[in-house]
Design an enzyme around this catalytic site. Structure first.
Site, short mmCIF file in Angstrom:
data_model
loop_
_atom_site.label_atom_id
_atom_site.label_comp_id
_atom_site.label_asym_id
_atom_site.label_seq_id
_atom_site.Cartn_x
_atom_site.Cartn_y
_atom_site.Cartn_z
CB SER A 220 -0.91 0.00 1.24
OG SER A 220 -1.79 -1.10 1.23
N GLY A 222 -0.36 4.45 0.09
CA GLY A 222 -1.19 5.57 0.49
C GLY A 222 -1.99 6.12 -0.68
N GLY A 225 -1.52 4.72 -4.46
CA GLY A 225 -2.04 3.47 -5.00
C GLY A 225 -1.43 2.25 -4.33
N GLY A 251 -6.13 0.10 4.92
CA GLY A 251 -5.26 -1.00 4.49
C GLY A 251 -5.86 -2.36 4.76
CG ASP A 252 -6.77 -3.21 8.62
OD1 ASP A 252 -5.60 -3.60 8.45
OD2 ASP A 252 -7.12 -2.48 9.55
#
Length: 315
Positions: A220, A222, A225, A251-252
């Site tokens: 990830s 941020g 992308g 992110g999860d």
């Protein structure tokens, strides 16, 4: 079924505030209370998508009981591991401009018996799982090699492992060859021991994690992308996000989207990007439902923009 393992879950309270003022009295515009922890959030996102999930987590005290009740209210199956210490409570302050300040408690210390019971609980449910997502920091008492042990035991019964952790726990686990690891940019930079300034830097770092044992890397980056690097190739995915409300759990949600879509290839990356983009538009740590997704806003390409500078470079 997607099984999640959260060794250090939490009870999360999120307050929406106009702005932080140190030493002042701040009146919240809104508040939420959610079951927390990276694996818990993955289960919540999987359940929001209408898929079956089972959350394995140590729970103790009144906060632990409340976490179990909140998960049950969301239709999430829970395999609790009773522990003597109380489950931690975390606080997040979300400002109107999108800045988030988090206060994370350390959590209880697990005894040797509690640690083994946690591993045994995961093993007893592993055969029914399409994927096992092992997520988050390790609580006090667990050695950095604990995730490596879990990956080895899960692979022994034929389970696929997605790992989202950082620091030494990540590096130790790589030797057990997890099927996919999901670092963010900061965790990726920490793992390779150098800063990341461009997408190309992130790609090189992901390839190094694969050389250390990860079978695939979902990174990830941020607002810039996500990258997927695997045996079959490498892809870059991004999405248009008009406004960010809260990035808690984004992110999860991305990892859940990736696993829901099968956990391999560009289609799974597109699902990960769509879920992450939807999550940042929602308050607190609310996980996106199918109606929140905007697949048309997602772009996935094998033509990776190596020279693109990261919006938030990692020093």
């Amino acid at each position: 079924m997607i099984l999640t393992v959260t060794p250090n879950p939490s009870l999360d309270r999120t307050y929406e505030v106009p702005a932080l003022e140190r030493g002042g009295v701040i009146r919240a515009d809104g508040e939420r209370m959610d079951p927390g922890g990276k694996g818990v959030n993955v289960s919540r996102a999987v359940a929001a998508a209408g898929r079956r999930t089972l959350a394995v987590l140590p729970l103790g005290g009144a906060p632990g009981a409340l976490v179990a009740d909140l998960l049950d209210a969301q239709g999430i199956e829970v395999a609790p591991v009773p522990v003597a210490g109380a489950t931690r409570s975390n606080i997040a302050l979300a400002e109107a401009d999108g800045v988030l300040t988090k206060i994370n408690a350390p959590g209880p210390e697990l005894s040797a018996a509690e640690q083994e019971l946690l591993l045994d609980t995961v093993r007893s449910h592993s055969r029914a799982a399409d994927w096992i997502a092992c997520c988050g920091s390790l609580p006090r008492g667990l050695a950095p090699s604990w995730y490596a042990d879990l990956v080895t035991r899960a692979h022994a019964v034929g389970a696929r492992i997605a790992l989202d952790t950082s620091g030494r726990a990540l590096l130790e686990a790589l030797r057990a060859r997890p099927d996919v690891v999901k670092p963010n940019a900061g965790e990726l930079a920490e793992a390779v021991g150098r800063p990341l300034a461009t997408v190309g830097d992130a790609l090189k770092a992901a390839e190094e994690l694969r050389a250390l044992g990860a079978r695939a890397v979902l990174a990830s980056l941020g607002a810039d992308g996500q990258l997927l690097v695997a045996d079959a190739g490498a892809w870059f995915g991004s999405a248009r996000v008009p406004a960010v409300r809260s990035n808690v759990g984004a992110g999860d949600a991305s990892l859940a989207g990736f696993l829901i879509a099968g956990g391999t290839g560009p289609e799974a990356l597109a699902s990960a990007v769509a879920h992450g983009a939807a999550a940042v538009r929602l308050p607190g740590s609310v996980m996106p439902a199918p109606a929140d997704l905007d697949p048309a806003a997602v772009t996935v390409t094998a033509d990776i923009p190596l020279d693109r500078e990261l919006t938030e470079p990692v020093p």
